[in-house]
Scaffold this active site. Structure first.
Site, short mmCIF file in Angstrom:
data_model
loop_
_atom_site.label_atom_id
_atom_site.label_comp_id
_atom_site.label_asym_id
_atom_site.label_seq_id
_atom_site.Cartn_x
_atom_site.Cartn_y
_atom_site.Cartn_z
N ASP A 181 13.23 -4.55 -5.35
CA ASP A 181 14.46 -3.39 -6.18
C ASP A 181 15.58 -4.42 -6.47
O ASP A 181 16.02 -5.44 -6.02
CB ASP A 181 14.56 -2.20 -4.74
CG ASP A 181 15.85 -1.27 -5.88
OD1 ASP A 181 15.24 -0.85 -6.70
OD2 ASP A 181 16.61 -1.29 -5.29
N ASP A 215 5.79 18.71 7.11
CA ASP A 215 6.89 19.43 7.02
C ASP A 215 8.10 20.04 5.27
O ASP A 215 8.98 20.21 5.11
CB ASP A 215 7.47 18.33 7.66
CG ASP A 215 7.94 16.97 6.88
OD1 ASP A 215 6.68 16.53 6.08
OD2 ASP A 215 8.29 15.62 7.69
N GLU A 270 11.82 -6.58 -10.38
CA GLU A 270 11.92 -5.15 -11.26
C GLU A 270 13.68 -5.62 -11.29
O GLU A 270 14.75 -5.77 -10.66
CB GLU A 270 12.59 -3.56 -9.88
CG GLU A 270 12.96 -2.57 -11.30
CD GLU A 270 14.44 -2.22 -10.95
OE1 GLU A 270 14.76 -1.23 -11.19
OE2 GLU A 270 14.80 -2.55 -10.05
N ASP A 329 1.24 15.34 2.37
CA ASP A 329 2.10 15.26 3.96
C ASP A 329 1.23 16.12 4.73
O ASP A 329 0.79 16.86 4.41
CB ASP A 329 3.34 16.93 3.27
CG ASP A 329 3.67 17.38 4.29
OD1 ASP A 329 4.32 16.60 5.42
OD2 ASP A 329 4.33 18.89 3.76
N ASP A 353 4.32 11.05 3.78
CA ASP A 353 4.81 11.25 4.59
C ASP A 353 3.58 9.44 4.34
O ASP A 353 3.01 9.93 3.93
CB ASP A 353 4.71 11.47 5.92
CG ASP A 353 4.03 12.66 6.25
OD1 ASP A 353 2.35 12.42 5.94
OD2 ASP A 353 3.78 13.98 6.37
#
Length: 549
Positions: A211, A34, A275, A30, A38
């Site tokens: 995915d 926050d 996947e 991070d 990220d």
């Protein structure tokens, strides 16, 4: 958009033996404080990944999303969600990664969108039978008033796979209701995703993880699953061992035959890994080939039980299938959807011993390896997260949660969030347990017996000692050796052709003599001084010896 120079892409077939590190972006690092990871955080930790010894990063979705399912509910496939940064942050990250010799694989989520996607917003606003609804799978219900779902399909997250809208129609969602399934027989859907691929390829990405790659095509007529599901089981339990009308339909391969020329049109060996779940290894192998995808995840390895027989069977099957399709297999022990393997293998000291041994087994095999962030630290599953903090959409429906493997990484310090964010930043979005202070990157760096240093050493030796056999044209250069019951041992040619590397894993209850295998170069447990010492139970070792004659 300028693609980084080609000297950062060593070979077109780099993916055949690569070690890929999965970054669950919101839990990796991070940068802005926050409490959520990220892209700037990923960028700042790239030197750590280079020094660890991996070849590429796979980033989980960072696109604009309401985050109902951790970003796998995409509202805009061509932009970065503000919680992760901006497109400029992505460009800076990928530029730095390529400068460090690291490649970037991004997740693409083609089976479904978010219900906040402009297409689905338009579909809800449109009438039944409209062009807007035809991009998704809207159907009339059954029963005299249409009040029953169109068929008996179940959501992977539990409950029915259909939700009714105010005008009476139903829409399909194989996952959360906030993730409506697309209609992949619609030419506009196919054209859209081909353009999305080009968008990210133009920005320099080196590949895609697809995915639910087995899910985009549903059987014509959307037939009931019916009585194929044993009493008391959910339909999802047929994954990998039975046929479902909404998975692994033959027509899905037409999509990948259209995608492959796009990937091949870009320089540097752009690739895609599926996947995918199928009922047999033969059907799974159909996703791989020179006219379709480059790889598919080998989930059987992840699911192997802790025994020599189980791992031997999985490895033999995977290598045989690799030889048939002419492409290397993949090896994976954990990911963001499964309990961490330290916990699966027994948790505590026992689970960690076995996890370290499994890592050496995996890294000695031919083909490519996918590591999940934190496994190099020996992180266990966090099983006692407060229910009110869990965010997995499956939790409310089934009580099952994937949040425990998604707790943010510990980097340094003695108190949570252990360097995950800057000093004075917000608490991490999921809390790490107190025991993780001893598992942080800082705590393990330089500690000779730490799991982090074991991984660093293993990745360095894999690169320098193992011949680059990918396992796609023969059984991967793997020669199985006879051994004591409960012992798995195989030999591979070492780099340069003048030596052989033997990997030995002791699944048995007693230490085993390894004096005949050669000089030990790495053992998953401390040896205790003898050279070579008997290999303890739940341990693995790598041994080198010159090629005779």
């Amino acid at each position: 958009m300028t693609v980084p120079p080609e000297q950062h892409r060593p070979a077109e077939d780099w993916w055949k033996s690569a070690v890929v590190y999965q970054v669950y972006v919101r839990s990796f690092a991070d940068a802005d404080g926050d409490g959520t990871g990220d892209l700037a955080g990923v960028r700042g930790r790239l030197p750590y990944l280079r020094d660890l010894g991996v070849d590429a990063l796979w980033l989980t979705p960072f696109y604009r999303s309401p985050m109902v399912d951790g970003g796998y509910d995409v509202a805009d496939y061509r932009d970065v969600d503000p919680i992760f940064g901006t497109l400029a942050d992505f460009d800076d990250m990928i530029t730095d990664a390529h400068a460090l010799g690291l490649r970037i694989i991004v997740d693409i989520v083609p089976n479904h969108t978010s219900d906040a996607h402009p297409w689905f917003v338009a579909a809800l606003a449109g009438p039944p039978g409209s062009a807007e609804r035809d991009r998704y799978l809207f159907r009339d219900g059954r029963g005299p008033d249409g009040g029953l779902p169109p068929n008996d399909w179940e959501s992977i997250f539990g409950g029915p796979a259909w939700t009714r809208v105010p005008d009476g129609q139903w829409y399909l969602h194989l996952f959360d209701p906030a993730q409506p399934d697309l209609n992949w027989r619609h030419p506009e859907v196919r054209a859209e995703f081909e353009d999305v691929l080009r968008f990210w390829l133009d920005r320099g990405v080196d590949g895609f993880r697809i995915d639910v790659a087995h899910g985009m095509i549903k059987a014509e007529g959307l037939p009931d699953v019916g009585k194929t599901v044993p009493p008391g089981e959910r339909q999802v339990e047929l994954l990998g061992r039975g046929r479902l009308p909404y998975f692994d339909q033959d027509e899905v391969h037409d999509i990948y035959r259209a995608w492959r020329p796009i990937l091949d049109s870009y320089p540097g060996g752009r690739m895609a890994v599926a996947e995918a779940w199928a009922e047999t290894p033969q059907r799974l192998a159909r996703y791989i080939g020179p006219d379709e995808l480059h790889q598919a995840f080998n989930f059987d390895f992840l699911d192997a039980t802790w025994s020599a027989d189980s791992f031997r069977k999985v490895i033999d099957t995977a290598l045989a299938e690799s030889a048939i399709v002419g492409a290397p297999t993949t090896w994976v022990l954990s990911n963001h959807d499964k309990h961490r393997h330290v916990t699966r293998y027994g948790d505590g000291a026992l689970g960690l011993r076995r996890a370290r041994a499994a890592a050496l087994l995996m890294l000695a095999l031919p083909g490519s390896v996918y590591l999940y962030q934190g496994e190099e630290l020996g992180l266990p599953e966090v099983l006692d997260l407060p229910d009110e903090l869990r965010q997995d959409p499956a939790f409310l429906r089934t009580g099952e949660s994937r949040d425990g493997c998604r707790v943010p990484l510990p980097w340094s310090g003695d108190v949570p969030p252990y360097g995950f964010g800057p000093d004075g930043g917000a608490p991490a979005w999921l809390p790490a347990p107190p025991t993780w202070r001893a598992l942080s990157v800082a705590a393990q760096t330089g500690a000779p017996d730490s799991t982090l240093e074991l991984y660093r050493t293993a990745l360095r030796l894999r690169r320098t000692h193992l011949a680059p056999t990918d396992g796609s044209t023969d059984p991967g250069g793997v020669t199985w050796l006879d051994g004591e019951p409960g012992v798995l041992a195989f030999r591979r040619a070492a780099a340069g052709g003048t030596a052989e590397l033997t990997c030995v894993v002791n699944f048995g209850a007693e230490p085993v003599d390894v004096a005949g295998y050669g000089t030990p170069i790495l053992v998953s447990q401390p040896s205790g001084g003898a050279d070579p010492a008997p290999l303890p139970t739940d341990a693995a070792g790598w041994f080198i010896r010159p090629v005779s004659g």
